[in-house]
Design an enzyme around this catalytic site. Structure first.
Site, mmCIF file in Angstrom:
data_model
loop_
_atom_site.group_PDB
_atom_site.id
_atom_site.type_symbol
_atom_site.label_atom_id
_atom_site.label_comp_id
_atom_site.label_asym_id
_atom_site.label_seq_id
_atom_site.Cartn_x
_atom_site.Cartn_y
_atom_site.Cartn_z
ATOM 1 N N ARG A 10 0.815 -1.226 0.000
ATOM 2 C CA ARG A 10 0.000 0.000 0.000
ATOM 3 C C ARG A 10 0.847 1.275 0.000
ATOM 4 O O ARG A 10 0.324 2.389 -0.015
ATOM 5 C CB ARG A 10 -1.002 -0.016 1.158
ATOM 6 C CG ARG A 10 -0.505 0.474 2.471
ATOM 7 C CD ARG A 10 -1.582 0.434 3.540
ATOM 8 N NE ARG A 10 -0.981 0.793 4.810
ATOM 9 C CZ ARG A 10 -1.234 1.917 5.460
ATOM 10 N NH1 ARG A 10 -2.102 2.766 4.990
ATOM 11 N NH2 ARG A 10 -0.621 2.177 6.594
ATOM 12 N N MET A 12 3.955 3.781 -1.842
ATOM 13 C CA MET A 12 4.045 4.349 -3.197
ATOM 14 C C MET A 12 4.434 3.285 -4.223
ATOM 15 O O MET A 12 3.770 3.099 -5.232
ATOM 16 C CB MET A 12 5.137 5.443 -3.243
ATOM 17 C CG MET A 12 4.804 6.763 -2.622
ATOM 18 S SD MET A 12 3.314 7.570 -3.177
ATOM 19 C CE MET A 12 3.334 7.366 -4.918
ATOM 20 N N VAL A 13 5.545 2.582 -3.945
ATOM 21 C CA VAL A 13 6.036 1.594 -4.912
ATOM 22 C C VAL A 13 5.068 0.415 -4.998
ATOM 23 O O VAL A 13 4.704 -0.046 -6.088
ATOM 24 C CB VAL A 13 7.446 1.090 -4.505
ATOM 25 C CG1 VAL A 13 7.924 0.009 -5.467
ATOM 26 C CG2 VAL A 13 8.433 2.240 -4.457
ATOM 27 N N THR A 37 2.301 -4.464 8.160
ATOM 28 C CA THR A 37 2.915 -4.208 9.471
ATOM 29 C C THR A 37 1.940 -3.458 10.383
ATOM 30 O O THR A 37 2.232 -3.238 11.542
ATOM 31 C CB THR A 37 4.201 -3.355 9.330
ATOM 32 O OG1 THR A 37 3.845 -2.093 8.755
ATOM 33 C CG2 THR A 37 5.250 -4.026 8.476
ATOM 34 N N SER A 38 0.774 -3.036 9.844
ATOM 35 C CA SER A 38 -0.089 -2.175 10.658
ATOM 36 C C SER A 38 -1.576 -2.532 10.629
ATOM 37 O O SER A 38 -2.333 -1.977 11.398
ATOM 38 C CB SER A 38 0.064 -0.719 10.170
ATOM 39 O OG SER A 38 -0.353 -0.633 8.824
ATOM 40 N N GLN A 73 8.442 -2.690 1.406
ATOM 41 C CA GLN A 73 8.157 -2.124 2.725
ATOM 42 C C GLN A 73 9.228 -1.148 3.203
ATOM 43 O O GLN A 73 8.946 -0.262 3.997
ATOM 44 C CB GLN A 73 7.989 -3.261 3.743
ATOM 45 C CG GLN A 73 7.566 -2.835 5.117
ATOM 46 C CD GLN A 73 6.171 -2.186 5.125
ATOM 47 O OE1 GLN A 73 5.358 -2.436 4.236
ATOM 48 N NE2 GLN A 73 5.908 -1.350 6.091
ATOM 49 N N GLN A 162 14.958 15.239 -8.132
ATOM 50 C CA GLN A 162 14.122 14.096 -7.773
ATOM 51 C C GLN A 162 12.806 14.509 -7.119
ATOM 52 O O GLN A 162 12.758 15.429 -6.301
ATOM 53 C CB GLN A 162 14.934 13.147 -6.868
ATOM 54 C CG GLN A 162 16.164 12.606 -7.603
ATOM 55 C CD GLN A 162 17.033 11.650 -6.800
ATOM 56 O OE1 GLN A 162 18.251 11.753 -6.866
ATOM 57 N NE2 GLN A 162 16.450 10.745 -6.058
ATOM 58 N N GLY A 166 9.580 10.122 -4.405
ATOM 59 C CA GLY A 166 10.748 9.262 -4.215
ATOM 60 C C GLY A 166 11.004 8.977 -2.752
ATOM 61 O O GLY A 166 11.669 8.006 -2.392
ATOM 62 N N LYS A 244 25.238 5.611 -4.301
ATOM 63 C CA LYS A 244 24.508 4.566 -5.040
ATOM 64 C C LYS A 244 24.722 4.734 -6.539
ATOM 65 O O LYS A 244 24.878 3.757 -7.273
ATOM 66 C CB LYS A 244 23.003 4.663 -4.737
ATOM 67 C CG LYS A 244 22.604 4.213 -3.339
ATOM 68 C CD LYS A 244 21.102 4.480 -3.146
ATOM 69 C CE LYS A 244 20.667 4.358 -1.712
ATOM 70 N NZ LYS A 244 19.299 4.864 -1.494
ATOM 71 N N HIS A 275 11.540 11.359 -11.708
ATOM 72 C CA HIS A 275 12.841 11.969 -11.443
ATOM 73 C C HIS A 275 13.470 12.454 -12.759
ATOM 74 O O HIS A 275 13.409 11.762 -13.772
ATOM 75 C CB HIS A 275 13.793 10.950 -10.809
ATOM 76 C CG HIS A 275 13.417 10.559 -9.407
ATOM 77 N ND1 HIS A 275 12.523 11.260 -8.631
ATOM 78 C CD2 HIS A 275 13.854 9.535 -8.629
ATOM 79 C CE1 HIS A 275 12.416 10.686 -7.449
ATOM 80 N NE2 HIS A 275 13.196 9.631 -7.418
HETATM 81 P P1 NAP Z 1 6.105 4.263 1.485
HETATM 82 O O1 NAP Z 1 5.194 4.902 0.478
HETATM 83 O O2 NAP Z 1 6.521 5.086 2.649
HETATM 84 O O3 NAP Z 1 5.410 2.900 1.994
HETATM 85 C C1 NAP Z 1 6.031 2.007 2.890
HETATM 86 C C2 NAP Z 1 5.022 1.495 3.907
HETATM 87 O O4 NAP Z 1 4.605 2.556 4.786
HETATM 88 C C3 NAP Z 1 3.695 0.982 3.361
HETATM 89 O O5 NAP Z 1 3.843 -0.286 2.816
HETATM 90 C C4 NAP Z 1 2.814 1.003 4.594
HETATM 91 O O6 NAP Z 1 3.031 -0.201 5.347
HETATM 92 C C5 NAP Z 1 3.358 2.185 5.399
HETATM 93 N N1 NAP Z 1 2.474 3.357 5.417
HETATM 94 C C6 NAP Z 1 2.243 4.126 6.508
HETATM 95 N N2 NAP Z 1 1.404 5.128 6.221
HETATM 96 C C7 NAP Z 1 1.051 5.009 4.934
HETATM 97 C C8 NAP Z 1 0.192 5.745 4.056
HETATM 98 N N3 NAP Z 1 -0.477 6.827 4.460
HETATM 99 N N4 NAP Z 1 0.058 5.338 2.779
HETATM 100 C C9 NAP Z 1 0.742 4.267 2.321
HETATM 101 N N5 NAP Z 1 1.555 3.528 3.122
HETATM 102 C C10 NAP Z 1 1.736 3.890 4.407
HETATM 103 O O7 NAP Z 1 7.451 3.775 0.796
HETATM 104 P P2 NAP Z 1 7.845 3.637 -0.770
HETATM 105 O O8 NAP Z 1 8.187 4.952 -1.321
HETATM 106 O O9 NAP Z 1 6.831 2.805 -1.458
HETATM 107 O O10 NAP Z 1 9.239 2.855 -0.647
HETATM 108 C C11 NAP Z 1 9.322 1.468 -0.305
HETATM 109 C C12 NAP Z 1 10.745 1.001 -0.545
HETATM 110 O O11 NAP Z 1 11.054 1.154 -1.935
HETATM 111 C C13 NAP Z 1 11.817 1.807 0.209
HETATM 112 O O12 NAP Z 1 12.846 0.946 0.620
HETATM 113 C C14 NAP Z 1 12.328 2.767 -0.827
HETATM 114 O O13 NAP Z 1 13.640 3.177 -0.568
HETATM 115 C C15 NAP Z 1 12.263 1.903 -2.072
HETATM 116 N N6 NAP Z 1 12.156 2.685 -3.317
HETATM 117 C C16 NAP Z 1 11.277 3.715 -3.384
HETATM 118 C C17 NAP Z 1 11.180 4.431 -4.556
HETATM 119 C C18 NAP Z 1 10.223 5.596 -4.687
HETATM 120 O O14 NAP Z 1 10.296 6.275 -5.713
HETATM 121 N N7 NAP Z 1 9.343 5.847 -3.747
HETATM 122 C C19 NAP Z 1 11.988 4.079 -5.656
HETATM 123 C C20 NAP Z 1 12.857 2.990 -5.554
HETATM 124 C C21 NAP Z 1 12.924 2.297 -4.374
HETATM 125 P P3 NAP Z 1 1.862 -0.998 6.121
HETATM 126 O O15 NAP Z 1 0.744 -1.218 5.129
HETATM 127 O O16 NAP Z 1 2.505 -2.256 6.538
HETATM 128 O O17 NAP Z 1 1.468 -0.083 7.226
#
Ligand code: NAP
Length: 369
Positions: A10, A12-13, A37-38, A73, A162, A166, A244, A275
């Protein structure tokens, strides 16, 4: 059918990944399980053959029943759970968006249009850990794939711009909240026919610098501002995002193409998604611009060369133009006045698609096949 566990679906990715999998009908040949996790016990997203209830993403027992786990996650989760699963002698495949395992000997950074041969060799050799690359690295490699194939590059300097997304879902929301706060603080002045722009500017600055400005996630304003540092401070003036760029690039190219030197500065700007990167590229010899353009545009199915003209650039070479699609735009290609073999390029791609979810989705398909 293989049991595939999704963690971080749920975020972004994760949500972009689920959308793409639905678009490509990728849930039809797997048995999908969703972990959280929640929200344990709550309703899982609807998919064909998918389990209906959310499972506990910290239950090693439930996770270990999966043939494949795909995690979006984040790094803290990977650090904790991957190690516990290994202790538990779990021998399934782990696919991950986080950077934690990218440089580990047991992992391959997956970007199959570039390194499919390495992925196939690793599969034959029993590898089970597959990690998506850093978003700007994957986007840059796909954008300049043609020059890499040709072995034309001596070095690349990448200066990045970026997007807020991200940094994750909460940060994207924070950017919008900041924009709203800045607008609210100036609304009364903007409504006046003869508004005073210096007053507006002062109001914006005062709001940005006030203690009630929302900046819990970015720590500083991003709306109306930029942040010239991304990720941890590694010392000696280097950010982890920049590190990186140097090291992940060459891990992906290893055994497929020649090593290239990469370095530059990484910056967060107030775009929502996608980006951008300004590239300065030193070529090994003189190439005509037509040859360079031909190499770039014919490299893979996703790269799209934008003519180096004003109208084409402002319309087609922007986050607003490419977001939500798989195309990677590259333009502003010209010989710089610095040196006959140095060229510029500007590239922009959706970091949630080719920069994150798409290489993971494609790796999952490779494993399922
Ligand atoms: P994120 O949006 O912060 O989501 C991670 C987790 O946060 C979710 O699975 C969810 O877990 C929790 N969460 C808490 N509040 C939320 C809300 N309001 N909406 C959605 N989720 C919420 O992280 P992300 O950007 O997808 O990144 C995940 C991984 O991919 C990281 O390691 C990041 O470095 C990597 N990554 C990201 C990008 C990018 O562009 N964003 C690009 C390449 C790699 P629960 O459902 O378990 O609570």
């Amino acid at each position: 059918m293989k049991k595939v566990g999704f963690v971080g679906w749920r975020g972004m990715v994760g949500s972009v990944l689920l959308d793409r999998m639905k678009e490509e009908n990728n849930f039809s040949n797997i048995n999908a399980f969703f972990f959280t996790t929640s929200q344990v016990g709550m309703k899982a997203p609807e998919t064909i053959n998918g389990e209906k209830i959310l499972l506990d993403a910290h239950s090693i027992k439930e996770l270990s029943e999966m043939d494949i786990i795909l995690s979006c996650q984040g790094g803290d989760y990977t650090e904790k759970v991957y190690a516990e699963l290994k202790k538990y002698n779990w021998d399934g495949h782990w696919i991950d968006a986080a950077s934690t395992l990218r440089m580990a000997d047991e992992s391959i950074i997956v970007l199959d249009p570039i390194n499919e041969p390495s992925i196939n060799t690793a599969l034959k050799n029993g590898f089970r850990t597959w990690v998506g690359g850093n978003c700007t690295v994957s986007l840059m490699l796909l954008a300049i794939h043609g020059l890499i194939k040709e072995g034309a590059i001596e070095w690349v300097s990448s200066m990045t711009y970026q997007a807020a997304s991200g940094a994750g879902a909460k940060n994207m929301k924070e950017l919008l909240v900041q924009m709203g706060q800045l607008h609210s603080s100036t609304e009364s002045e903007l409504k006046k026919i003869n508004f005073n722009i210096l007053d507006v500017d002062k109001m914006v600055l005062n709001k940005m610098r006030s203690s009630d400005f929302s900046k819990e996630n970015f720590q500083v304003p991003l709306a109306g501002n930029l942040i010239p540092w991304i990720d941890q401070d590694l010392g000696k003036g280097l950010s982890r995002e920049e590190w990186k760029g140097q090291f992940e690039t060459n891990k992906i190219l290893m055994n497929n193409y020649e090593k290239i030197n990469v370095d530059g500065l990484c910056t967060r700007i107030g775009s929502m998604r996608s980006h951008s990167q300004a590239l300065t590229i030193k070529l090994k010899k003189h190439y005509e611009l037509t040859e360079i353009n031909d190499l770039i545009k014919s490299a893979n199915n996703w790269v799209k060369l934008v003519p180096n003209e004003k109208e084409a650039s402002i319309n087609n070479l922007t986050p607003a133009a490419v977001s939500g699609g798989l195309d990677i735009a590259i333009g502003r290609v010209r010989r710089l006045a610095l040196d006959d073999n140095i060229i510029s390029a500007f590239t922009v791609g959706d970091q949630l698609l080719w920069g994150a979810a798409e290489p993971l989705r494609r790796m999952l398909q490779i494993l399922i096949k």
